[in-house]
Design a protein around this motif. Sequence first.
Motif, short mmCIF file in Angstrom:
data_model
loop_
_atom_site.label_atom_id
_atom_site.label_comp_id
_atom_site.label_asym_id
_atom_site.label_seq_id
_atom_site.Cartn_x
_atom_site.Cartn_y
_atom_site.Cartn_z
N ALA A 12 -33.00 -14.32 40.58
CA ALA A 12 -32.67 -15.16 39.43
C ALA A 12 -31.19 -15.48 39.58
O ALA A 12 -30.38 -14.61 39.91
CB ALA A 12 -32.94 -14.44 38.13
N TYR A 13 -30.81 -16.73 39.34
CA TYR A 13 -29.43 -17.12 39.59
C TYR A 13 -28.98 -18.19 38.62
O TYR A 13 -29.78 -18.92 38.04
CB TYR A 13 -29.28 -17.63 41.04
N ALA A 14 -27.67 -18.28 38.46
CA ALA A 14 -27.02 -19.33 37.69
C ALA A 14 -25.66 -19.58 38.34
O ALA A 14 -24.66 -18.98 37.96
CB ALA A 14 -26.87 -18.94 36.23
N ILE A 15 -25.66 -20.43 39.34
CA ILE A 15 -24.43 -20.73 40.07
C ILE A 15 -24.04 -22.16 39.74
O ILE A 15 -24.81 -23.09 39.99
CB ILE A 15 -24.63 -20.59 41.59
N HIS A 16 -22.86 -22.35 39.16
CA HIS A 16 -22.38 -23.68 38.83
C HIS A 16 -21.09 -23.95 39.58
O HIS A 16 -20.17 -23.13 39.58
CB HIS A 16 -22.15 -23.81 37.32
N LEU A 17 -21.03 -25.10 40.22
CA LEU A 17 -19.84 -25.52 40.95
C LEU A 17 -19.19 -26.70 40.24
O LEU A 17 -19.89 -27.65 39.86
CB LEU A 17 -20.19 -25.94 42.37
N HIS A 18 -17.90 -26.65 40.05
CA HIS A 18 -17.14 -27.79 39.54
C HIS A 18 -16.38 -28.35 40.72
O HIS A 18 -15.46 -27.72 41.24
CB HIS A 18 -16.20 -27.35 38.43
N ILE A 19 -16.79 -29.54 41.16
CA ILE A 19 -16.21 -30.16 42.35
C ILE A 19 -15.45 -31.40 41.93
O ILE A 19 -15.93 -32.19 41.12
CB ILE A 19 -17.32 -30.54 43.35
N ILE A 20 -14.25 -31.58 42.49
CA ILE A 20 -13.44 -32.77 42.21
C ILE A 20 -13.14 -33.45 43.53
O ILE A 20 -12.63 -32.83 44.45
CB ILE A 20 -12.12 -32.39 41.50
N PHE A 21 -13.49 -34.72 43.61
CA PHE A 21 -13.16 -35.54 44.77
C PHE A 21 -12.12 -36.56 44.36
O PHE A 21 -12.27 -37.21 43.32
CB PHE A 21 -14.39 -36.28 45.30
N ILE A 22 -11.07 -36.71 45.15
CA ILE A 22 -10.06 -37.72 44.87
C ILE A 22 -10.07 -38.76 45.98
O ILE A 22 -10.52 -38.50 47.09
CB ILE A 22 -8.64 -37.12 44.72
N THR A 23 -9.59 -39.93 45.67
CA THR A 23 -9.52 -41.00 46.66
C THR A 23 -8.32 -40.76 47.58
O THR A 23 -7.38 -40.03 47.23
CB THR A 23 -9.37 -42.38 45.99
N LYS A 24 -8.37 -41.37 48.75
CA LYS A 24 -7.29 -41.21 49.71
C LYS A 24 -5.99 -41.74 49.12
O LYS A 24 -5.96 -42.84 48.55
CB LYS A 24 -7.64 -41.97 50.99
#
Length: 102
Positions: A12-24
């Motif tokens: 059983a799992y609850a893995i949350h990722l907060h990912i931020i991508f920026i432009t070049k």
Amino acid sequence: MSTSLNKSSHCAYAIHLHIIFITKYRRKVLTAEMIKQLEEYFKVSCEKQKCELLEFGAESDHCHLLVSFHPNNNIYIFVKNIKSSSSRLLRKEFKIELSKFY
């Protein structure tokens, strides 16, 4: 605080990722149409890897993703795949708009 758990065959799992991508160069190149298309790209990429895109937000120079992550994946491979595929598809579809900046 209650947390909903996802269940797999042996865990059983609850893995949350907060990912931020920026432009070049943090240039303000993303239009409303590009942002809408990016959200679709991210949803499809997440589904392919047994993950779920919970939230998406973007501005003209960056975007935020909140992803429910499946433990069978490697984080760095997951991020690499969604970043490269979304970038490639966006550059292909909006070639004229992006060529003004890059």
